[in-house]
Design a protein around this motif. Structure first.
Motif, short mmCIF file in Angstrom:
data_model
loop_
_atom_site.label_atom_id
_atom_site.label_comp_id
_atom_site.label_asym_id
_atom_site.label_seq_id
_atom_site.Cartn_x
_atom_site.Cartn_y
_atom_site.Cartn_z
N ARG A 171 0.83 -1.21 0.00
CA ARG A 171 0.00 0.00 0.00
C ARG A 171 0.87 1.26 0.00
O ARG A 171 0.64 2.19 -0.78
CB ARG A 171 -0.93 0.01 1.21
CG ARG A 171 -1.90 1.21 1.20
CD ARG A 171 -2.47 1.47 2.60
NE ARG A 171 -3.22 0.36 3.15
CZ ARG A 171 -4.51 0.15 2.92
NH1 ARG A 171 -5.18 0.98 2.13
NH2 ARG A 171 -5.12 -0.87 3.49
N THR A 175 1.21 4.05 -3.00
CA THR A 175 0.91 5.45 -2.71
C THR A 175 2.10 6.34 -3.05
O THR A 175 1.94 7.42 -3.64
CB THR A 175 0.52 5.60 -1.23
OG1 THR A 175 -0.62 4.77 -0.96
CG2 THR A 175 0.19 7.04 -0.90
N ASP A 176 3.31 5.90 -2.70
CA ASP A 176 4.51 6.67 -3.01
C ASP A 176 4.70 6.86 -4.51
O ASP A 176 5.29 7.84 -4.96
CB ASP A 176 5.74 5.99 -2.42
CG ASP A 176 5.80 6.10 -0.90
OD1 ASP A 176 5.04 6.91 -0.33
OD2 ASP A 176 6.60 5.36 -0.28
N THR A 180 -3.60 5.58 -6.13
CA THR A 180 -4.58 5.54 -5.05
C THR A 180 -5.04 4.10 -4.85
O THR A 180 -5.57 3.49 -5.79
CB THR A 180 -5.78 6.43 -5.38
OG1 THR A 180 -5.35 7.78 -5.58
CG2 THR A 180 -6.81 6.40 -4.26
N ALA A 246 -5.16 -0.60 -7.40
CA ALA A 246 -4.77 0.80 -7.27
C ALA A 246 -5.02 1.52 -8.57
O ALA A 246 -4.93 0.94 -9.66
CB ALA A 246 -3.30 0.91 -6.87
#
Length: 250
Positions: A171, A175-176, A180, A246
């Protein structure tokens, strides 16, 4: 009942190319995740226009999709698997490109509206984000931390469990990379090995469970697991799986 020596010979001779696990029918079982990755991936493929399957193996899972998108690409780094995938995916119009799990992806920016991967060895999250078009999604089932550690520990002695495959690390990495995370879930799944031949084939095929595995090097431990199965029944372990989806912001 086959002898230990006969089972060892059978396990050492069985083919291990690709990710077809049909050899294990009647020899080993593994509980499947409740979410049904192949079905969910197939549904997303049916809606996609340009899709990419990373580390496709022999194309076994991708070949089962009900409808292919206009553009269907796959990557695979091991030549024997890549050739299997080319044959399997040809009826779908799929193309296989040689690329290792740590390589940059040989595609332009914003090339795909869907990128998928089942049990990738590694995930280059920055590369995934780069080749996704805005609004595109990455959908993947991955191996979680400590998968089948009971078998690892039996063969090698107690081993530390790395956090490298922790779902929360995935996760954070997604995100990095600017994605999303829409969905993240994990499960522990019961596995049973009914004879030592199944253990040998599994360890030859899934090489990271016991990275140094060869039959001669682990002959004594194989004899021990054969005795364990004879006395106690199937050897039980648990695989760890997580699902992650994502999206690249539009």
């Amino acid at each position: 009942m086959a002898s230990f020596e006969e089972l060892v010979a059978e396990g050492a001779a069985a083919p291990v190319d690709g990710w077809d696990f049909s050899w294990f029918d009647g020899r080993a079982t593994e509980q499947r995740p409740s979410w049904g990755y192949a079905r969910l991936m197939g549904e997303r493929m049916a809606r996609a226009k340009r899709a990419l399957d990373l580390q496709t193996g022999g194309g076994e899972v991708l070949a089962g999709i009900p409808r292919a998108p206009e553009v269907l690409m796959a990557t695979e780094g091991w030549p024997p698997n890549a050739e299997l995938a080319r044959v399997r995916l040809a009826p779908l119009g799929g193309r296989v490109v040689a690329a290792g799990e740590n390589d940059d992806l040989p595609f332009e920016d914003d090339s795909f509206d869907l990128v998928v991967s089942r049990h990738p060895v590694t995930v280059r999250w920055g590369e995934v984000a780069r080749v996704l078009e805005p609004g595109g999604t990455y959908f993947s089932q991955q191996v979680g931390a400590g998968s089948v550690h009971e078998l690892t520990d039996f063969m090698m002695g107690p081993q530390p469990i790395s956090s490298a495959r922790d779902p929360e690390r995935a996760r954070a990495a997604a995100t990095d990379a600017g994605l999303t995370v829409l969905d993240l879930r994990s499960e522990a799944l019961r596995m049973e090995f009914f004879d030592v031949a199944a253990v040998i084939v599994f360890l030859r095929k899934v090489i990271w469970i016991v990275p140094s595995f060869t039959v001669p090097a682990y002959y004594d431990r194989l004899r021990a697991i054969h005795a364990h199965i004879a006395e106690h029944g199937p050897f039980v372990a648990h695989s760890q799986r997580f699902l992650i989806e994502a999206q690249k912001p539009a």
